[in-house]
Design an enzyme around this catalytic site. Structure first.
Site, short mmCIF file in Angstrom:
data_model
loop_
_atom_site.label_atom_id
_atom_site.label_comp_id
_atom_site.label_asym_id
_atom_site.label_seq_id
_atom_site.Cartn_x
_atom_site.Cartn_y
_atom_site.Cartn_z
N SER A 106 0.74 -1.29 0.03
CA SER A 106 -0.10 -0.06 -0.11
C SER A 106 0.91 1.30 0.06
CB SER A 106 -0.97 0.10 1.14
OG SER A 106 -1.60 1.00 1.43
N TYR A 130 -2.25 5.84 -4.50
CA TYR A 130 -3.20 6.67 -4.61
C TYR A 130 -2.60 8.09 -5.43
CZ TYR A 130 -5.73 4.18 -0.86
OH TYR A 130 -6.42 3.37 0.04
N THR A 156 -5.69 2.66 -7.27
CA THR A 156 -7.17 2.59 -6.38
C THR A 156 -7.96 3.56 -6.89
OG1 THR A 156 -6.15 1.54 -4.48
CG2 THR A 156 -8.40 2.77 -4.21
N LYS A 219 -8.06 -0.96 -9.59
CA LYS A 219 -8.66 -1.43 -8.17
C LYS A 219 -10.01 -0.69 -7.92
CE LYS A 219 -7.66 -2.99 -3.25
NZ LYS A 219 -8.76 -1.97 -2.79
N HIS A 243 -13.44 -1.79 -1.59
CA HIS A 243 -12.47 -1.17 -0.55
C HIS A 243 -12.81 -2.03 0.63
CE1 HIS A 243 -9.26 2.02 -0.55
NE2 HIS A 243 -9.36 1.93 0.78
#
Length: 331
Positions: A106, A130, A156, A219, A243
């Site tokens: 992440s 992100y 994402t 995603k 999520h």
């Protein structure tokens, strides 16, 4: 107590993690209906087993974008692994390598990209991104991921703003002082997560493609229309995801959205799924409905909370054994 199934790890984590950490990992948005539906939806799906088939030899390996993994379960991107175990994402990476599967690290890791890569050299690692308002920050992350040997970029798409997770609001959740979002140190104060760019559009896929040669997976897709747009914009994979029910409450369970997405892409890109996987039979249901692989989020954190990388390996082995058994019993 013998750890027999994933709910045993969940019970352990709930008992032994600090409440603020447990609540953060467990949280869904608003009423948590989508979080819970992710699990309940599997219970409504039934097998049609075939009898008298030779299941003495089974091959449960698969490939993700051409790279072989030992079975079709990877580790989804989740933040703040050091809340669960001192070595954090380094332990996650090591467990994934031992089990010969994929770990998606992440943006909001408590270890750096470089530390994660170095902890499990040669392991299959993807990087979840992100896009922030400060595009230079995101650009640098992409370049660092590629330089560190990460093999794909996972964008994402479902977090222009952070969903309202009531327990985190009640608890005034923040990272303890000794933990840092290592990939973003010095960039900005990101715990408030108000630096995400809500203006991101499909055209930003082209921007990412201009920065990197890595394949791009998107995603957070849940509909036919978005799946078609993803293909049109040149992604190599789609993760059907809500999520973990942490964003828009009231959306579909991922297993219910899967068939629509698989039919829309017509085999042009690989389709994966996360959300609600708790048993080997859940994996088989997802594959039967068209997923190439599934990714686990919260169960990976429960494994870390139990015994670090060893606990996470235990979680993955249980899923592997249950998946093989479900395949055999379904014929």
């Amino acid at each position: 107590m013998a750890m027999v199934c994933l709910s045993d790890f969940e019970a352990y984590a709930k008992k032994y993690l600090p409440k603020i950490a447990w609540d953060f990992f467990a949280a869904g948005a608003d009423d948590c209906s989508t979080r819970d539906e992710n699990i309940l939806a599997y219970k409504r799906i039934r097998f049609q087993p075939c009898m008298m088939r030779d299941v003495s030899v089974m091959d449960i390996r698969t490939k993700l974008l051409g790279t072989e993994i030992s079975f079709p379960v990877g580790i989804a991107p989740t933040g703040f692994h050091q809340l669960a175990w001192p070595d954090g994402e380094k332990s996650t990476a090591r467990a994934a390598k031992v089990m010969k599967t994929c770990y998606i690290a992440s943006t909001y890791s408590t270890c750096t990209l470089e530390e994660i890569s170095a902890a499990a050299p040669g392991g299959l690692q993807w990087f979840q991104l992100y896009i922030h308002r400060n595009r230079e920050v995101s650009k640098q992350l992409v370049q660092r991921a590629e330089a560190s040997g990460f093999q794909a970029l996972v964008l994402t798409a479902d977090l222009p703003y952070t969903g309202k997770r009531r327990d985190d609001v009640h608890n005034g959740f923040h990272l303890p002082p000794h933990l840092k979002l290592k990939n973003l140190e010095g960039a900005f104060e990101v715990c408030k997560m108000n630096h995400l760019d809500p203006s991101v559009t499909w055209n930003d896929i082209y921007w990412l493609q201009s920065l990197t040669n890595l394949p791009i997976i998107i995603k957070g897709i849940l509909t036919k229309e978005d799946a078609e747009l993803a293909v049109r914009h040149g992604v190599q994979g789609i993760i059907v995801s809500n999520h973990g029910g942490r964003q828009l409450d009231g959306g579909p369970a991922t297993i219910d959205a899967l068939v629509e997405v698989v039919e829309a892409v017509q085999g042009k890109v690989e389709v994966y799924l996360d959300g609600g996987i708790r048993k080997g039979s859940d994996i088989l249901k997802a594959l039967a409905l068209g997923a190439k692989c599934v990714f686990i989020g919260r169960p990976a954190l429960w494994g870390l909370a139990y015994k670090g990388e060893e606990g996470l390996q235990d979680v993955l082995r249980i899923l592997q054994d249950e998946f093989r058994l479900s395949m055999a019993l379904a014929g």
